[in-house]
Design a protein around this motif. Sequence first.
Motif, PDB file in Angstrom:
ATOM      1  N   GLU A 389       0.767  -1.246  -0.169  1.00 14.25           N
ATOM      2  CA  GLU A 389      -0.041   0.059   0.076  1.00 14.25           C
ATOM      3  C   GLU A 389       1.084   1.345  -0.019  1.00 14.25           C
ATOM      4  OE1 GLU A 389      -4.037  -0.846   2.336  1.00 14.25           O
ATOM      5  OE2 GLU A 389      -2.210  -1.026   3.662  1.00 14.25           O
ATOM      6  N   TYR A 390       0.356   2.216  -0.558  1.00 13.86           N
ATOM      7  CA  TYR A 390       1.056   3.753  -0.198  1.00 13.86           C
ATOM      8  C   TYR A 390       0.264   4.507   0.570  1.00 13.86           C
ATOM      9  CZ  TYR A 390       3.678   7.756  -1.504  1.00 13.86           C
ATOM     10  OH  TYR A 390       4.763   8.673  -1.625  1.00 13.86           O
ATOM     11  N   VAL A 391       0.934   5.008   1.727  1.00 12.11           N
ATOM     12  CA  VAL A 391       0.259   5.581   2.794  1.00 12.11           C
ATOM     13  C   VAL A 391       0.596   7.182   2.988  1.00 12.11           C
ATOM     14  CG1 VAL A 391       0.036   5.635   5.429  1.00 12.11           C
ATOM     15  CG2 VAL A 391      -0.034   3.675   3.884  1.00 12.11           C
ATOM     16  N   VAL A 392      -0.285   8.125   3.267  1.00 10.09           N
ATOM     17  CA  VAL A 392       0.393   9.580   3.342  1.00 10.09           C
ATOM     18  C   VAL A 392      -0.407   9.447   4.903  1.00 10.09           C
ATOM     19  CG1 VAL A 392      -0.218  11.852   2.989  1.00 10.09           C
ATOM     20  CG2 VAL A 392       0.194  10.113   1.101  1.00 10.09           C
ATOM     21  N   ARG A 393       0.318  10.063   5.862  1.00  6.76           N
ATOM     22  CA  ARG A 393      -0.010  10.168   7.324  1.00  6.76           C
ATOM     23  C   ARG A 393       0.399  11.450   7.682  1.00  6.76           C
ATOM     24  NH1 ARG A 393       2.545   6.080   8.901  1.00  6.76           N
ATOM     25  NH2 ARG A 393       0.615   4.438   8.510  1.00  6.76           N
ATOM     26  N   ALA A 394      -0.476  12.151   8.281  1.00 11.91           N
ATOM     27  CA  ALA A 394      -0.198  13.575   8.776  1.00 11.91           C
ATOM     28  C   ALA A 394      -0.810  13.700  10.073  1.00 11.91           C
ATOM     29  CB  ALA A 394      -0.700  14.787   7.899  1.00 11.91           C
ATOM     30  N   TRP A 395       0.192  14.520  10.777  1.00  9.57           N
ATOM     31  CA  TRP A 395      -0.313  14.855  12.530  1.00  9.57           C
ATOM     32  C   TRP A 395      -0.547  16.392  12.564  1.00  9.57           C
ATOM     33  CZ3 TRP A 395       2.051  17.503  16.042  1.00  9.57           C
ATOM     34  CH2 TRP A 395       1.462  17.411  17.398  1.00  9.57           C
ATOM     35  N   LEU A 396      -1.399  16.723  13.065  1.00  9.54           N
ATOM     36  CA  LEU A 396      -1.269  18.347  13.532  1.00  9.54           C
ATOM     37  C   LEU A 396      -1.809  18.473  14.790  1.00  9.54           C
ATOM     38  CD1 LEU A 396      -3.297  19.781  10.205  1.00  9.54           C
ATOM     39  CD2 LEU A 396      -0.636  19.639  10.412  1.00  9.54           C
ATOM     40  N   PRO A 397      -1.140  19.670  15.413  1.00  9.83           N
ATOM     41  CA  PRO A 397      -1.661  19.995  16.807  1.00  9.83           C
ATOM     42  C   PRO A 397      -2.828  20.399  16.939  1.00  9.83           C
ATOM     43  CG  PRO A 397      -0.120  21.424  16.024  1.00  9.83           C
ATOM     44  CD  PRO A 397      -0.175  20.682  14.833  1.00  9.83           C
TER      45      PRO A 397
END
Length: 402
Positions: A389-397
Amino acid sequence: MTPTSEPHQEYRWVLPSVLLGDGGAGGPVRRSTRDWIVDIAMFLLACGLTLMTALEIDGPTPLVAAEQVVGVISCLSVWLRRRWPVGLALVTTVASGYFEMVGGASVVALFTVAVHRPFKISGTIAGLGLLVIVPFYFLRPDVDLGGPTYAILALAIVLTTFAWGIVVRARRQLIWSLRQRADGAAEEAKRLERERIAREMHDVLAHRLSMLSLHAGALEFRPGAPPDEVARAAGAIRASAHLALQDLREVIGVLRHHDADAEVPDRPQPTLADLPALVAECEQAGMDVSLRLKAGEVPEKPGRNLYRIVQEALTNARKHAAGAPVTVTVTGGPGEGVSAEVRNWLPVRHGPRIPGVQIPGAGAGLIGLTERAALAGGRLEHGPTPEGEYVVRAWLPWPART
């Protein structure tokens, strides 16, 4: 530096010569109203000091006549102080070693050099002014004041004039430096605004145009599709093109905003609450997208950034893995931050892409997403997984509620 047609660049070119006098020596002098007022005041000051000296001159008639001629010439030469400040200061300082009526012009010339030239030049001329006191002390002794008193008075005049000029120069340098910083800050603000508009244009238009290309590709390779499907695809193409033109028109309208002092209004921005509508739009284009929204009411700023990240990730999935199912998961809460994960099968695992639907990309999308997340104080990771799979993972405060 060469003057340009742009107002702020021309201002930067003229400013050092206006405030510091370090440019255009020997060239034509263009005086402003303030310059004329200052020059007239300096001329009158030199004439006043010369007249005060003339009342005390006595001696042989030829010497008095010579003093008067030299005094008039020195006063008139004050008008050359902007064009040849150093030369005027040298001539008047040397001449003041014998002629008393040159003192007024010498004081003005020393002040001009102290204001408009670096210390290594003005300090040298000030030192020369102190040295010429010695020959004047012996050649033209003052009977009324006495030698030591006159020497102390002359020393005080030279040092006071030089110090006054240095203070004025330092103040002008400070003002010029502050203006340069203000100009630099304005240019930086314009650069950041241009980058923001560029990111906005990329995020919006890439999504719209990829949807248009997807529908057009489906029409091209399914010429025998039922009329209702053809009509639905044509309607989607028309709607996507209309929205793309509308978005482009709004962005160009911001770029053409002429009032630099007014605040440029932001375009209405989507938030995380608009994510279901984005997913529905992708599904109407034929994508297989499932949304798992497990976050509460996300604040506007992180919600807007997260929406753009998911939008670009879906656009990339359409470009590089057409037909592959995509899963979008959003989780988080106050204090722990908000995360978005977009997963899709790689083309190698899921199968070849649909012919004719490959959409070219510049490779700037993921770079822009990483920059967007970093500017928001978060982070972004992307890449293939061992499962294919191809994953784009983002985290924001997401700050905790107080």
